[in-house]
Motif scaffolding. Sequence first.
Motif, PDB file in Angstrom:
ATOM      1  N   LEU A   9       0.807  -1.225   0.000  1.00 39.45           N
ATOM      2  CA  LEU A   9       0.000   0.000   0.000  1.00 39.45           C
ATOM      3  C   LEU A   9       0.840   1.275   0.000  1.00 39.45           C
ATOM      4  CD1 LEU A   9      -3.057   0.270   0.085  1.00 39.45           C
ATOM      5  CD2 LEU A   9      -2.938   0.350   2.564  1.00 39.45           C
ATOM      6  N   CYS A  10       1.881   1.307   0.841  1.00 36.41           N
ATOM      7  CA  CYS A  10       2.535   2.583   1.137  1.00 36.41           C
ATOM      8  C   CYS A  10       3.555   2.957   0.077  1.00 36.41           C
ATOM      9  CB  CYS A  10       3.222   2.522   2.496  1.00 36.41           C
ATOM     10  SG  CYS A  10       2.055   2.226   3.814  1.00 36.41           S
ATOM     11  N   GLU A  11       3.668   4.274  -0.157  1.00 40.80           N
ATOM     12  CA  GLU A  11       4.661   4.781  -1.098  1.00 40.80           C
ATOM     13  C   GLU A  11       5.988   4.966  -0.405  1.00 40.80           C
ATOM     14  OE1 GLU A  11       2.560   8.274  -1.493  1.00 40.80           O
ATOM     15  OE2 GLU A  11       1.037   7.438  -2.815  1.00 40.80           O
ATOM     16  N   HIS A  12       5.915   5.181   0.894  1.00 39.64           N
ATOM     17  CA  HIS A  12       7.108   5.567   1.637  1.00 39.64           C
ATOM     18  C   HIS A  12       6.955   5.015   3.037  1.00 39.64           C
ATOM     19  CE1 HIS A  12       9.811   8.166   3.914  1.00 39.64           C
ATOM     20  NE2 HIS A  12      10.428   8.462   2.772  1.00 39.64           N
ATOM     21  N   ILE A  13       8.037   4.473   3.570  1.00 39.93           N
ATOM     22  CA  ILE A  13       7.939   3.831   4.873  1.00 39.93           C
ATOM     23  C   ILE A  13       9.024   4.349   5.796  1.00 39.93           C
ATOM     24  CG2 ILE A  13       8.242   1.619   6.087  1.00 39.93           C
ATOM     25  CD1 ILE A  13       6.871   0.324   3.656  1.00 39.93           C
ATOM     26  N   THR A  14       8.657   4.577   7.052  1.00 43.53           N
ATOM     27  CA  THR A  14       9.635   4.948   8.072  1.00 43.53           C
ATOM     28  C   THR A  14       9.672   3.810   9.083  1.00 43.53           C
ATOM     29  OG1 THR A  14       9.038   7.253   7.771  1.00 43.53           O
ATOM     30  CG2 THR A  14      10.250   6.694   9.773  1.00 43.53           C
ATOM     31  N   VAL A  15      10.880   3.426   9.474  1.00 39.12           N
ATOM     32  CA  VAL A  15      11.018   2.317  10.414  1.00 39.12           C
ATOM     33  C   VAL A  15      11.561   2.840  11.734  1.00 39.12           C
ATOM     34  CG1 VAL A  15      11.910  -0.004  10.761  1.00 39.12           C
ATOM     35  CG2 VAL A  15      11.617   0.875   8.444  1.00 39.12           C
ATOM     36  N   LEU A  16      10.878   2.508  12.811  1.00 34.33           N
ATOM     37  CA  LEU A  16      11.308   2.915  14.145  1.00 34.33           C
ATOM     38  C   LEU A  16      11.812   1.700  14.904  1.00 34.33           C
ATOM     39  CD1 LEU A  16       8.519   5.215  15.661  1.00 34.33           C
ATOM     40  CD2 LEU A  16      10.748   5.901  14.804  1.00 34.33           C
ATOM     41  N   THR A  72      14.558   6.552  14.559  1.00 36.98           N
ATOM     42  CA  THR A  72      14.284   6.242  13.169  1.00 36.98           C
ATOM     43  C   THR A  72      15.503   5.512  12.611  1.00 36.98           C
ATOM     44  OG1 THR A  72      13.063   8.295  13.085  1.00 36.98           O
ATOM     45  CG2 THR A  72      13.573   7.237  10.976  1.00 36.98           C
ATOM     46  N   ILE A  73      15.319   4.241  12.180  1.00 40.09           N
ATOM     47  CA  ILE A  73      16.493   3.513  11.688  1.00 40.09           C
ATOM     48  C   ILE A  73      16.522   3.433  10.173  1.00 40.09           C
ATOM     49  CG2 ILE A  73      16.917   2.184  13.779  1.00 40.09           C
ATOM     50  CD1 ILE A  73      15.478  -0.161  12.425  1.00 40.09           C
ATOM     51  N   LYS A  86      19.793  -2.630   8.621  1.00 41.65           N
ATOM     52  CA  LYS A  86      19.371  -2.247   9.970  1.00 41.65           C
ATOM     53  C   LYS A  86      17.955  -2.735  10.266  1.00 41.65           C
ATOM     54  CE  LYS A  86      21.874   2.000  11.052  1.00 41.65           C
ATOM     55  NZ  LYS A  86      21.663   3.449  10.981  1.00 41.65           N
ATOM     56  N   VAL A  87      17.104  -2.660   9.241  1.00 44.31           N
ATOM     57  CA  VAL A  87      15.716  -3.090   9.426  1.00 44.31           C
ATOM     58  C   VAL A  87      15.668  -4.591   9.633  1.00 44.31           C
ATOM     59  CG1 VAL A  87      13.431  -3.173   8.368  1.00 44.31           C
ATOM     60  CG2 VAL A  87      14.888  -1.172   8.035  1.00 44.31           C
ATOM     61  N   VAL A  88      16.428  -5.293   8.797  1.00 38.58           N
ATOM     62  CA  VAL A  88      16.473  -6.749   8.935  1.00 38.58           C
ATOM     63  C   VAL A  88      16.957  -7.122  10.329  1.00 38.58           C
ATOM     64  CG1 VAL A  88      17.520  -8.856   8.040  1.00 38.58           C
ATOM     65  CG2 VAL A  88      16.862  -7.035   6.459  1.00 38.58           C
ATOM     66  N   GLU A  89      17.947  -6.378  10.798  1.00 39.43           N
ATOM     67  CA  GLU A  89      18.488  -6.651  12.122  1.00 39.43           C
ATOM     68  C   GLU A  89      17.443  -6.408  13.212  1.00 39.43           C
ATOM     69  OE1 GLU A  89      22.161  -4.541  13.066  1.00 39.43           O
ATOM     70  OE2 GLU A  89      21.620  -4.777  15.180  1.00 39.43           O
ATOM     71  N   ALA A  90      16.704  -5.283  13.083  1.00 43.12           N
ATOM     72  CA  ALA A  90      15.707  -4.940  14.097  1.00 43.12           C
ATOM     73  C   ALA A  90      14.624  -6.008  14.187  1.00 43.12           C
ATOM     74  CB  ALA A  90      15.087  -3.581  13.776  1.00 43.12           C
ATOM     75  N   TYR A  91      14.236  -6.538  13.019  1.00 42.04           N
ATOM     76  CA  TYR A  91      13.143  -7.510  13.020  1.00 42.04           C
ATOM     77  C   TYR A  91      13.624  -8.923  13.321  1.00 42.04           C
ATOM     78  CZ  TYR A  91       9.247  -4.571  11.693  1.00 42.04           C
ATOM     79  OH  TYR A  91       8.245  -3.649  11.708  1.00 42.04           O
ATOM     80  N   LEU A  92      14.791  -9.285  12.768  1.00 41.22           N
ATOM     81  CA  LEU A  92      15.216 -10.681  12.870  1.00 41.22           C
ATOM     82  C   LEU A  92      16.388 -10.882  13.816  1.00 41.22           C
ATOM     83  CD1 LEU A  92      15.005 -11.560   9.083  1.00 41.22           C
ATOM     84  CD2 LEU A  92      13.296 -11.992  10.862  1.00 41.22           C
ATOM     85  N   GLY A  93      17.060  -9.806  14.205  1.00 47.86           N
ATOM     86  CA  GLY A  93      18.246  -9.934  15.052  1.00 47.86           C
ATOM     87  C   GLY A  93      19.480 -10.219  14.202  1.00 47.86           C
ATOM     88  N   THR A  94      20.661 -10.190  14.832  1.00 43.09           N
ATOM     89  CA  THR A  94      21.899 -10.448  14.088  1.00 43.09           C
ATOM     90  C   THR A  94      22.309 -11.908  14.261  1.00 43.09           C
ATOM     91  OG1 THR A  94      22.988  -9.591  16.026  1.00 43.09           O
ATOM     92  CG2 THR A  94      22.898  -8.157  14.089  1.00 43.09           C
ATOM     93  N   GLU A  95      23.179 -12.313  13.390  1.00 45.35           N
ATOM     94  CA  GLU A  95      23.678 -13.693  13.469  1.00 45.35           C
ATOM     95  C   GLU A  95      24.666 -13.840  14.610  1.00 45.35           C
ATOM     96  OE1 GLU A  95      24.699 -15.859   9.756  1.00 45.35           O
ATOM     97  OE2 GLU A  95      24.033 -13.985   8.826  1.00 45.35           O
TER      98      GLU A  95
END
Lengths: 258, 434
Positions: free
Chosen positions: A223-230, A235-236, A249-258
């Motif tokens: 849906l969105c044209e533009h996304i901001t991730v907190l 704001t990351i 950074k987003v992948v890390e925030a959601y899934l964590g680091t290896e």
Amino acid sequence: MNDQSPYVLDVDEISIAFGGLKAVQSFSMRIPRQGLYGLIGPNGAGKTTCFNLLTGVYRPDKGSVRVDGEPLTGLKPHQIAAKGLSRTFQNIRLFGELSVLDNVKLGSHLRGSHSLGGTVLRSAGYIGQERAIEDRAMDLLSIFNLAGRAQEQAKNLPYGDQRRLEIARALATEPKVLLLDEPAAGMNPQEKIELRTLIRQVRERFKVAILLIEHDMGVVMNLCEHITVLNFGETIARGTPEAVQNDPKVVEAYLGTE
Amino acid sequence: MSRLVDQARSLSPAGWTVLPRLLWPLVVGVVIAGLIQFVIGPNISGFTSKVMLVAGINIIMAVSLTVVNGFTGQFSMGHAGFMAVGGYVAATITYYGSIKLFGTADFAGGTVSWTGAGAFEGPIVGKGDLLFIGSCIVGGLAAAGAGYIVGLPSLRLRGDYLAIVTLGFGEIVRVLLQGTPDQIQPWKAKEALDVPWYELLLKLGGPKGFNLLPTYTTLFWVYLFVVLTLIVSYRLKNSSTGRAFLSIREDEIAAQAMGVDVTRYKVRAFVLASFFAGMAGGLYAMDIGAINAGDLGFQRSFDFIIMVVLGGLGSISGATLAAVILTILPELLRDLPPIWPAGLVLLAGMAAAQKLRGQWRLRPLIVVAVLTAVLEIARRVCVAKGINIADYRLILYASLLIVMMLSRPQGLFGVREAWELFGRGGKKPAKGAA
């Protein structure tokens, strides 16, 4: 009205701390007219706090918010609603005991004038306004396919209808920016698809900019044209859905680091 | 979409149509009040008419409290305080006004206000009546002013805190009034002529109460005000202002987000309710011919709260019915009539309501039937054994309230009006005008 500003919502570096907890730090966002923006982040990232800051439930410690060039600093929630910022709530907040129709009528409240004398004496102006409010509310209900349930108590509606009624009620305030807090929460896949169509229609028909908080990635990315991730109030990332999806950074925030 | 204001203008009826809408409540009020005063009044006992008078005043109090506690969901516990403010203001204007204007504190009204024995020779409405009604309205305005002063700072508080502030207000009013100097007795009316207005109006009798007031309050005046209060409250409930009140009760945060100025509407409700309470205070004072702040303390406020809660928070007809029942009940319990007819009527009413709604629920019917039987048997036992029920009436009264709250916690009608209960699925669409 400031037509020169290309942005209908201009959030500049707002921050708030609750004691030692920095709930939102230097949050900025600019939404153009009829933009469809998204705000995502893991649980507790500060998304709803952002909405509460924009709508005046909390006052930001720093920073400013402008709607159509007009600053909202220091205004109370009902004054901010009058400036054209309307919202729905994550945990639906309808007026449960009131009828579906009355819920939408209340959205029109701030566009009218309500003198006590006119109300008690049933002046001509009062009756005209009451008719206008009713007509507008019924129009909105038809658009949202709720006209048939206008006289039911809002608390008796099924969940999906309650979510749609909240959007209808918010639109009755004639907003310039509509803030939707997790509109797809609790919906089944079919309802989510319908919701996407509905949100697009709302934007075209009511010429509003929409900012939505959503956990459902299918809905947001589509849906969105533009996304901001907190994340943790900061704001990351920001950008198009594709850019954000691939941001480490987003992948890390959601899934964590290896 | 065009602007709401423009759309409203095109939908407005012609300006003159306001006249009938303005006048019919007055006409209806005068007709009903006249019928009660001149048709029913002469055919009932003095005691019955006294109970009806008190019931009427209680209706005004309960319905006005409904605007605050029922519509906006704010918990005010100082309603009797506003009654005291209005009552004393009306009493002092009527009493000292009579002395200054007519030379004595005697009755100077017409037929509508005559409560003494025997036929009354004179006009229908006298000069004293105008003074009395004027003073009641000024009393209402004074109470509204007090409501504004108390409401503006305190309505930012919520729930328990607001309850405590209003409770405190009621007590402050009582204590202040009990600290006023002695009144100038009617037989010393000549002395009063030399005392300036501002000093005179404050001689309210202190702890002894303000006594020997001329009595003007009759069934006519009480029921005229009852009808007007009911119509005004109902018009309020079914209006944008009423919706704003209800939205505050339902969800304050959502109400603000929809643009309702919450503080402003709370104060509005408070001021309106205080106005009616103040007028009722005037009627009350000039009914018994005396007013004593000691009688208008927090216990009196609780009486009105009980009426509102029992009737259903937010229901005007519920508050009215509860006010009537709770006024009559203690009197009925003095000399208990058979209970089974009332039980039968109640059962029939409930059955009819269920049939109209098309859904049958047996349990409440059985509860009522059993309760009626038990009470009737208890009554007969008491009568047979020569036990005087009147001695236990306050215990009975309290137990009835407890049973009521356990069996129907939302009150008689909940938020709805009596006639809306019989419709299917809520109220009928309201079309602007009423």
